[in-house]
Design a protein around this motif. Structure first.
Motif, PDB file in Angstrom:
ATOM      1  N   ALA A  69       0.833  -1.209   0.000  1.00 63.17           N
ATOM      2  CA  ALA A  69       0.000   0.000   0.000  1.00 63.17           C
ATOM      3  C   ALA A  69       0.865   1.256   0.000  1.00 63.17           C
ATOM      4  CB  ALA A  69      -0.931  -0.009   1.208  1.00 63.17           C
ATOM      5  N   CYS A  70       2.003   1.212   0.689  1.00 65.36           N
ATOM      6  CA  CYS A  70       2.927   2.349   0.679  1.00 65.36           C
ATOM      7  C   CYS A  70       3.460   2.583  -0.731  1.00 65.36           C
ATOM      8  CB  CYS A  70       4.075   2.109   1.645  1.00 65.36           C
ATOM      9  SG  CYS A  70       3.641   2.224   3.392  1.00 65.36           S
ATOM     10  N   ASP A  71       3.852   1.502  -1.421  1.00 64.86           N
ATOM     11  CA  ASP A  71       4.308   1.629  -2.801  1.00 64.86           C
ATOM     12  C   ASP A  71       3.253   2.332  -3.651  1.00 64.86           C
ATOM     13  OD1 ASP A  71       6.680   0.337  -2.265  1.00 64.86           O
ATOM     14  OD2 ASP A  71       6.184  -1.503  -3.343  1.00 64.86           O
ATOM     15  N   GLU A  72       2.020   1.852  -3.555  1.00 66.68           N
ATOM     16  CA  GLU A  72       0.934   2.401  -4.370  1.00 66.68           C
ATOM     17  C   GLU A  72       0.682   3.868  -4.023  1.00 66.68           C
ATOM     18  OE1 GLU A  72      -2.190  -0.274  -3.415  1.00 66.68           O
ATOM     19  OE2 GLU A  72      -1.414  -1.913  -4.678  1.00 66.68           O
ATOM     20  N   HIS A  73       0.761   4.188  -2.737  1.00 65.43           N
ATOM     21  CA  HIS A  73       0.529   5.558  -2.279  1.00 65.43           C
ATOM     22  C   HIS A  73       1.624   6.489  -2.807  1.00 65.43           C
ATOM     23  CE1 HIS A  73      -1.078   8.666   0.309  1.00 65.43           C
ATOM     24  NE2 HIS A  73       0.079   8.806   0.940  1.00 65.43           N
ATOM     25  N   VAL A  74       2.874   6.065  -2.740  1.00 70.43           N
ATOM     26  CA  VAL A  74       3.982   6.890  -3.210  1.00 70.43           C
ATOM     27  C   VAL A  74       3.888   7.097  -4.718  1.00 70.43           C
ATOM     28  CG1 VAL A  74       6.483   6.942  -3.538  1.00 70.43           C
ATOM     29  CG2 VAL A  74       5.533   6.348  -1.308  1.00 70.43           C
ATOM     30  N   VAL A  75       3.595   6.029  -5.453  1.00 78.70           N
ATOM     31  CA  VAL A  75       3.454   6.149  -6.910  1.00 78.70           C
ATOM     32  C   VAL A  75       2.340   7.131  -7.249  1.00 78.70           C
ATOM     33  CG1 VAL A  75       2.720   4.919  -8.995  1.00 78.70           C
ATOM     34  CG2 VAL A  75       4.425   3.897  -7.487  1.00 78.70           C
ATOM     35  N   ARG A  76       1.245   7.064  -6.517  1.00 80.09           N
ATOM     36  CA  ARG A  76       0.118   7.971  -6.770  1.00 80.09           C
ATOM     37  C   ARG A  76       0.521   9.427  -6.519  1.00 80.09           C
ATOM     38  NH1 ARG A  76      -3.128   5.346  -4.119  1.00 80.09           N
ATOM     39  NH2 ARG A  76      -3.055   6.401  -2.092  1.00 80.09           N
ATOM     40  N   LEU A  77       1.236   9.680  -5.441  1.00 78.14           N
ATOM     41  CA  LEU A  77       1.656  11.043  -5.131  1.00 78.14           C
ATOM     42  C   LEU A  77       2.659  11.572  -6.158  1.00 78.14           C
ATOM     43  CD1 LEU A  77       2.049  10.878  -1.243  1.00 78.14           C
ATOM     44  CD2 LEU A  77       0.147  11.797  -2.570  1.00 78.14           C
ATOM     45  N   VAL A  78       3.582  10.711  -6.585  1.00 79.49           N
ATOM     46  CA  VAL A  78       4.544  11.107  -7.618  1.00 79.49           C
ATOM     47  C   VAL A  78       3.800  11.467  -8.898  1.00 79.49           C
ATOM     48  CG1 VAL A  78       6.372  10.272  -9.131  1.00 79.49           C
ATOM     49  CG2 VAL A  78       6.494   9.831  -6.672  1.00 79.49           C
ATOM     50  N   ARG A  79       2.834  10.623  -9.277  1.00 75.78           N
ATOM     51  CA  ARG A  79       2.062  10.875 -10.500  1.00 75.78           C
ATOM     52  C   ARG A  79       1.319  12.207 -10.412  1.00 75.78           C
ATOM     53  NH1 ARG A  79      -0.689   6.545 -10.502  1.00 75.78           N
ATOM     54  NH2 ARG A  79      -2.538   7.308  -9.440  1.00 75.78           N
ATOM     55  N   GLN A  80       0.678  12.461  -9.294  1.00 76.74           N
ATOM     56  CA  GLN A  80      -0.072  13.704  -9.136  1.00 76.74           C
ATOM     57  C   GLN A  80       0.841  14.918  -9.223  1.00 76.74           C
ATOM     58  OE1 GLN A  80      -2.043  13.154  -5.392  1.00 76.74           O
ATOM     59  NE2 GLN A  80      -3.588  11.758  -6.219  1.00 76.74           N
ATOM     60  N   GLY A  81       2.019  14.825  -8.593  1.00 77.37           N
ATOM     61  CA  GLY A  81       2.955  15.939  -8.638  1.00 77.37           C
ATOM     62  C   GLY A  81       3.485  16.199 -10.030  1.00 77.37           C
ATOM     63  N   LYS A  82       3.833  15.130 -10.743  1.00 82.88           N
ATOM     64  CA  LYS A  82       4.339  15.275 -12.105  1.00 82.88           C
ATOM     65  C   LYS A  82       3.265  15.835 -13.023  1.00 82.88           C
ATOM     66  CE  LYS A  82       8.630  13.688 -11.996  1.00 82.88           C
ATOM     67  NZ  LYS A  82       9.798  14.486 -12.453  1.00 82.88           N
ATOM     68  N   GLU A  83       2.040  15.323 -12.901  1.00 87.94           N
ATOM     69  CA  GLU A  83       0.955  15.819 -13.736  1.00 87.94           C
ATOM     70  C   GLU A  83       0.710  17.297 -13.490  1.00 87.94           C
ATOM     71  OE1 GLU A  83      -2.227  13.204 -12.724  1.00 87.94           O
ATOM     72  OE2 GLU A  83      -1.690  11.692 -14.222  1.00 87.94           O
ATOM     73  N   SER A  84       0.821  17.710 -12.227  1.00 90.13           N
ATOM     74  CA  SER A  84       0.644  19.121 -11.896  1.00 90.13           C
ATOM     75  C   SER A  84       1.716  19.981 -12.553  1.00 90.13           C
ATOM     76  CB  SER A  84       0.679  19.297 -10.373  1.00 90.13           C
ATOM     77  OG  SER A  84       0.639  20.661 -10.021  1.00 90.13           O
ATOM     78  N   SER A  85       2.975  19.529 -12.487  1.00 86.74           N
ATOM     79  CA  SER A  85       4.071  20.301 -13.087  1.00 86.74           C
ATOM     80  C   SER A  85       3.980  20.316 -14.602  1.00 86.74           C
ATOM     81  CB  SER A  85       5.419  19.712 -12.659  1.00 86.74           C
ATOM     82  OG  SER A  85       5.630  19.901 -11.281  1.00 86.74           O
TER      83      SER A  85
END
Length: 229
Positions: A69-85
């Motif tokens: 679940a930590c892996d999935e959570h980190v990947v999700r946060l990375v994706r959201q940050g990259k999409e925002s940038s």
């Protein structure tokens, strides 16, 4: 390169009524990043999250599933940050992107530790990051922020692995360049010895004119690099 963090994804989200599951994930990412999965007990995570071990088992079932679940959570946060940038297109604010990197350092510590420890889950973690990178890189190409490529998937894979490799070797990056990706107290400007040559490579390239033709000749296969006409 270490990854952007969306606003509000830090573990200290004050003023927000967060669920027990959210607090458990933040605590697990913090402790796994600091001490590794093997060196971290559910009791330690429970204490940091301010919950009982029973609640961890209720939400996640086991330490292995919590790790997943930590892996999935980190990947999700990375994706959201990259999409925002990437969504800013040509209006991308480099300083804001660096501030997001600064905020994401707990996630970077987790990624560095979990990638170093290895395990069966790593292939899935990297595949998820590559798939996400394909999506937001494609969006950045459409927005005019990144040049298109004749080898778009291969380019994404290489860049993702380069970034993760730099993260895994963060101690040597600090030793040789004085850049500590994981130092939560370091200002974003401290990344300059890493960022400046990266930006130079990405914008100016590396080889002199004519070198690419020789490489293209060396890999002159149906699937090899395509010469510019």
């Amino acid at each position: 390169m270490p990854h952007d963090d969306p606003a509000g994804s830090r573990g200290d989200r004050s003023g927000v009524d967060r669920s027990g599951a959210d607090r458990i994930l933040d605590a697990a990412i913090s402790r796994f990043g600091a001490d590794g999965v093997t060196g971290t007990s559910l009791k330690t995570i429970a204490v940091e999250a301010g919950v009982s071990q029973a609640l961890i088992l209720h939400h996640f079932g086991s330490k292995d599933r919590l790790h997943q679940a930590c892996d999935e959570h980190v990947v999700r946060l990375v994706r959201q940050g990259k999409e925002s940038s990437m969504g800013q297109g040509a209006q991308l604010d480099p300083l804001q992107s660096l501030r997001q990197i600064e905020d994401s350092r707990p996630l970077l510590r987790y990624l560095a530790r979990t990638l170093s420890e290895g395990g069966d889950h790593i292939a899935h973690l990297i595949d998820e990051m590559v798939a996400d990178a394909e999506a937001y890189t494609g969006a950045a190409v459409e927005a005019g922020l990144i040049k298109p490529s004749a080898h778009s998937r291969e380019r994404v894979i290489v860049l993702t692995l380069w970034s993760l490799g730099s993260l895994v070797l963060h101690e040597h990056m600090n030793r040789l360049l004085g850049v500590d990706f994981l130092d939560t107290e370091a200002p974003p400007e401290s990344l300059a010895p890493y960022m400046l040559p990266v930006v130079e490579l990405f914008t100016q390239g590396l080889f002199e004119p004519g070198t690419l033709d020789r490489f293209a000749d060396a890999f002159d296969t149906p699937d090899g690099p395509r010469k510019e006409q």
